[in-house]
Design an enzyme around this catalytic site. Structure first.
Site, mmCIF file in Angstrom:
data_model
loop_
_atom_site.group_PDB
_atom_site.id
_atom_site.type_symbol
_atom_site.label_atom_id
_atom_site.label_comp_id
_atom_site.label_asym_id
_atom_site.label_seq_id
_atom_site.Cartn_x
_atom_site.Cartn_y
_atom_site.Cartn_z
ATOM 1 N N ASP A 29 0.800 -1.165 0.017
ATOM 2 C CA ASP A 29 0.036 -0.036 -0.024
ATOM 3 C C ASP A 29 0.987 1.284 -0.070
ATOM 4 O OD1 ASP A 29 -2.003 -1.846 -0.271
ATOM 5 O OD2 ASP A 29 -2.866 -1.113 1.943
ATOM 6 N N GLU A 82 4.043 1.720 -1.174
ATOM 7 C CA GLU A 82 4.531 1.997 -2.459
ATOM 8 C C GLU A 82 3.587 2.556 -3.457
ATOM 9 O OE1 GLU A 82 7.879 -1.606 -3.099
ATOM 10 O OE2 GLU A 82 5.889 -2.158 -2.721
ATOM 11 N N LEU A 129 -32.394 8.673 -12.937
ATOM 12 C CA LEU A 129 -33.180 9.969 -12.666
ATOM 13 C C LEU A 129 -33.039 10.893 -13.514
ATOM 14 C CD1 LEU A 129 -33.150 9.559 -8.776
ATOM 15 C CD2 LEU A 129 -35.115 9.238 -10.061
ATOM 16 N N GLU A 177 -36.039 12.045 -0.395
ATOM 17 C CA GLU A 177 -34.995 11.281 0.046
ATOM 18 C C GLU A 177 -33.771 11.811 -0.326
ATOM 19 O OE1 GLU A 177 -36.189 7.537 -1.547
ATOM 20 O OE2 GLU A 177 -38.257 8.097 -1.171
ATOM 21 N N LYS A 202 -29.921 11.687 -1.783
ATOM 22 C CA LYS A 202 -29.497 10.789 -2.728
ATOM 23 C C LYS A 202 -27.918 10.593 -2.478
ATOM 24 C CE LYS A 202 -28.996 10.667 -7.866
ATOM 25 N NZ LYS A 202 -27.597 10.430 -7.983
ATOM 26 N N LYS A 219 -39.746 11.820 -5.076
ATOM 27 C CA LYS A 219 -40.861 10.971 -5.844
ATOM 28 C C LYS A 219 -42.005 11.109 -5.167
ATOM 29 C CE LYS A 219 -37.315 7.525 -4.775
ATOM 30 N NZ LYS A 219 -36.849 6.451 -3.935
HETATM 31 S S1 IVH Z 1 -34.997 5.747 -6.726
HETATM 32 C C1 IVH Z 1 -36.575 4.939 -10.695
HETATM 33 N N1 IVH Z 1 -33.966 6.607 -4.823
HETATM 34 O O1 IVH Z 1 -29.701 7.832 -7.806
HETATM 35 C C2 IVH Z 1 -35.917 5.606 -9.522
HETATM 36 N N2 IVH Z 1 -32.653 6.533 -6.077
HETATM 37 O O2 IVH Z 1 -29.832 8.350 -10.877
HETATM 38 C C3 IVH Z 1 -34.509 5.334 -9.370
HETATM 39 N N3 IVH Z 1 -30.294 6.987 -5.403
HETATM 40 O O3 IVH Z 1 -29.126 4.686 -9.574
HETATM 41 C C4 IVH Z 1 -33.929 5.130 -7.889
HETATM 42 N N4 IVH Z 1 -30.589 7.519 -3.513
HETATM 43 O O4 IVH Z 1 -28.324 4.973 -7.275
HETATM 44 C C5 IVH Z 1 -33.746 6.450 -6.047
HETATM 45 N N5 IVH Z 1 -33.607 7.609 -2.546
HETATM 46 C C6 IVH Z 1 -33.216 7.131 -3.803
HETATM 47 C C7 IVH Z 1 -31.841 7.379 -4.185
HETATM 48 C C8 IVH Z 1 -31.519 6.854 -5.379
HETATM 49 C C9 IVH Z 1 -29.706 7.416 -4.339
HETATM 50 C C10 IVH Z 1 -29.336 6.781 -6.853
HETATM 51 C C11 IVH Z 1 -29.267 5.302 -7.407
HETATM 52 C C12 IVH Z 1 -29.856 5.651 -8.783
HETATM 53 C C13 IVH Z 1 -29.402 7.026 -9.180
HETATM 54 C C14 IVH Z 1 -30.624 7.606 -10.258
#
Ligand code: IVH
Length: 676
Positions: A34, A36, A84, A117, A119, A285
């Site tokens: 690690d 190195e 998303l 939520e 992210k 959502k």
């Molecule tokens: S819902 C169709 N909820 O965001 C809905 N995604 O760009 C898609 N992510 O690949 C997932 N927190 O890795 C959802 N509370 C959350 C999230 C979440 C992080 C990430 C997930 C997904 C990406 C979508």
């Protein structure tokens, strides 16, 4: 040391670190200690700091992810893992909500409740449970197909291996984020650039015992396939997840109204630094799952959710030059070459200036000191100019009025939809007449989402163009491989590989084919929609002969702009030549209909008048979801005319003349076993 020597030293070090990375990620094997490894990494970064001309894609200062390992089996997701859409401003949120209200045909003051939520910036995973047992776990992969990483996921303590709760569905995919806490990340050696990479690298270890060494966490937030789940709201689902033994985000909320969303956004943004996990935004959502179902998806993102991203990182640097890039649609994009700066861990030396209007509006000049912003994957751009630092003799930038590549006049088009002149200036030549446009078109043709010809990168396109080996896309399939074998940098094996990848792509899906043609306004999603509707390349060719092209307007998502663009494409003789040649060389697969056994199979519909509680877009999408087809004229081909409030009388008269069945909304709903 002179320039050449420094560069050579730098490249040797990059090669070396690449070798260690590969060994580590593909074979879970370390060739050096690690210490190195860290030393080597530091040496590279120090060199880059000292000599700003040093820059490499594979540099540890750039690497943000590693390519998927070949170690895992690919498995199809029963329900695709979507991505998303992003929102960056209040306006984006207002538009998001407006579109939903329109789609659902609600009044403007309709109150939407959101599940809010954080992210988490980690790696998403789908956990398949059957009869309470965790049976398989998949990575997201490309959304359709993921990697089977079950054994690695089993090492994560947050993932229950068995759930006995009565209300736990017999079959369900639980989806969420795998991540590593910042405090745990700090304890790891320097092998990863950030916590997200550490989580991803760890999850992809071939040996689950290696995964175990890194303390991964899992937070659940959604579901994929499910059988008989009795939940009406996302917030209730999140509560259930908790009672079933999953971890959920402690900052999840239920909020109504954009004002509340914004308050929460600024509040969380302030707390962001203090959290023990990285978040890059907030996901909103629609809380009502029935409404989510009605809204459905546009292409690969749901209509019912959006990610509100946090603001970008920025740095100050000097504009060294302004260059003009020419894109495949002829757009002239000014790019500022800036003195390289580190913005949020990435070395940035280019910033887009978008278009001519942007330069004028911000009065951007060569020599200026500018604030450069980089948000997520978005190309870095200039936010503002520090006018106090402007040198006395600086001159206004004059945008070229002739295409720098072919000398044609450049034009700004009038946009029929916005009723404004475009901000973008374009080369007025037709497609393949301009050298730079042609090169860009070919780059697009071979690119990942189009023909995906492995080993045929942008540099090779440029090189083959210079050597006059290619001028049009079809030339790719008629290359003189003997000649290439004698070129610098090529050998027998590499040519053989190239020949193999080209030949293997002669068999191509219809949607990729349409996308690859590079028709303006026909991106991947529109290409998919068209291919689903037309089904075969022959039908596409036939568009040139009939007025069928106008019928494409029936496809939800295709409008006058796209149709005008396709017409324009077909009006050019070179385009037609390219198309005809390609059809001869290639084997283009008809598009497969996923679900063609719906209740409205083989039936055609037309809508007139306003429906109750449903927008036209939703009605169309409902018909299509149930395998029905929409047509735009009353003709013998029409089976049903659906009438709403204030229908067009002429349509009803014509339908009656042709003895076409007329349905009101209730009768139509009955066909779908629904009540309206
Ligand atoms: S819902 C169709 N909820 O965001 C809905 N995604 O760009 C898609 N992510 O690949 C997932 N927190 O890795 C959802 N509370 C959350 C999230 C979440 C992080 C990430 C997930 C997904 C990406 C979508």
């Amino acid at each position: 040391m002179n320039f050449e020597k420094i560069k050579k030293l730098y490249l040797t070090k990059i090669k070396e670190i690449e070798k260690y990375n590969k060994k580590y990620y593909d074979e879970s094997n370390s060739l050096i200690s690690d210490q190195e490894y860290d030393k080597l990494k530091l040496e590279i970064i120090e060199l880059e700091k000292k000599y700003s001309f040093l820059d490499h894609q594979k540099s540890p200062s750039k690497i943000v992810g590693f390519k998927p390992s070949k170690n895992f089996l690919k498995v199809k997701h029963q329900v695709p893992m979507l991505s998303l859409s992003n929102a960056f401003s209040e306006n984006d949120l207002i538009n998001f909500q407006k579109k939903i209200i329109n789609f659902l045909d609600k009044k403007n003051d309709f109150k939407i409740e959101y599940s809010v939520e954080p992210k988490i910036d980690g790696i998403s995973a789908s956990l398949i449970y059957r009869n309470g047992q965790f049976v398989k776990g998949l990575s997201r992969g490309d959304g359709k197909e993921g990697e089977d990483i079950t054994e690695n996921l089993k090492t994560i303590k947050d993932i229950p291996s068995f759930i006995s709760a009565k209300n736990f569905p017999k079959e369900i995919d639980i989806r969420g984020e795998v991540f590593i806490k910042n405090s745990d990340f700090k304890k790891l050696s320097n092998k990863f650039a950030n916590p997200r990479n550490a989580a991803s690298g760890s999850l992809r270890q071939k040996n689950p015992n290696e995964t175990k060494k890194i303390p991964l966490k899992f937070i659940a937030y959604t579901f994929g396939y499910e059988k008989n789940m009795q939940v009406k709201f996302q917030s209730d689902f999140l509560e259930n997840l908790n009672t079933w033994g999953f971890k959920i985000n402690p900052f999840n909320k239920k909020l109504t109204g954009i004002k509340k969303l914004l308050e929460n956004y600024y509040d969380l943004e302030k707390k962001r630094d203090k959290l023990d996990f990285d978040i890059d935004g907030i996901v909103y959502k629609i809380n009502d799952l029935d409404l989510q179902k009605r809204l459905g998806n546009v292409a690969n993102a749901p209509r019912w959710a959006i990610a509100h991203k946090f603001t970008a990182n920025s740095s100050v640097s000097k504009i060294l030059n302004i260059e003009i890039q020419i894109g495949r649609t002829g757009a002239l994009t000014p790019v500022a070459k800036i003195k390289p700066v580190n913005i949020g861990g990435v070395i940035v030396s280019n910033a887009t200036l978008h278009n001519e209007d942007e330069i004028v509006r911000k009065d951007i000049r060569v020599g200026d000191t500018a604030l450069i912003e980089r948000a997520g994957d978005v190309i870095p751009h200039i936010t503002s100019i520090d006018f106090r630092k402007r040198v006395k003799n600086s001159k206004k930038y004059i945008f070229p009025l002739k295409c720098p590549s072919c000398g044609s006049n450049t034009i700004k088009e009038y946009n029929l939809t916005t009723k404004k002149t475009d901000a973008v200036r374009r080369c007025s030549s037709e497609g393949y007449e301009c050298e730079k446009v042609s090169i860009e078109k070919i780059k697009h043709f071979v690119s990942k989402e189009a023909f995906n010809i492995e080993g045929f990168g942008k540099k090779i396109v440029e090189n083959f163009w210079k050597l006059k080996l290619i001028r049009l896309p079809q030339d790719i399939f008629n290359l003189d491989f003997k000649k290439i074998e004698n070129l610098d940098g090529w050998g027998k094996q590499s040519v053989k590989n190239l020949e193999y990848s080209i030949n293997s792509r002669k068999n191509i899906s219809f949607e990729r084919f349409i996308f690859a043609l590079g028709i303006r306004h026909i991106g991947l999603e529109n290409a998919k929609l068209i291919s689903k509707n037309l089904k075969s390349a022959n039908n596409f060719l036939a568009l040139t002969k009939t007025d069928k092209i106008n019928e494409l307007v029936n496809i939800d998502g295709i409008g006058e702009t796209q149709i005008g663009s396709i017409k324009h494409f077909f009006s050019n003789t070179t385009n037609k030549k390219v198309l005809n040649e390609l059809v001869k060389i290639l084997s283009i697969n008809d598009s497969l209909e996923f679900k063609n056994d719906g209740l409205l199979k083989n039936k055609t519909f037309m809508l007139t008048g306003k429906l109750l509680g449903m927008s036209r877009a939703e009605a169309k999408s409902l018909i299509e979801q149930n395998s029905g087809t929409i047509i735009s004229n009353v003709s013998k081909k029409l089976n049903y005319l659906i009438i709403g409030d204030k229908p067009t009388k002429r349509k009803i008269i014509s339908a009656k003349e042709l003895k076409i069945k007329i349905l009101n909304q209730d009768e139509w709903m009955k066909m779908l076993n629904k009540t309206s």
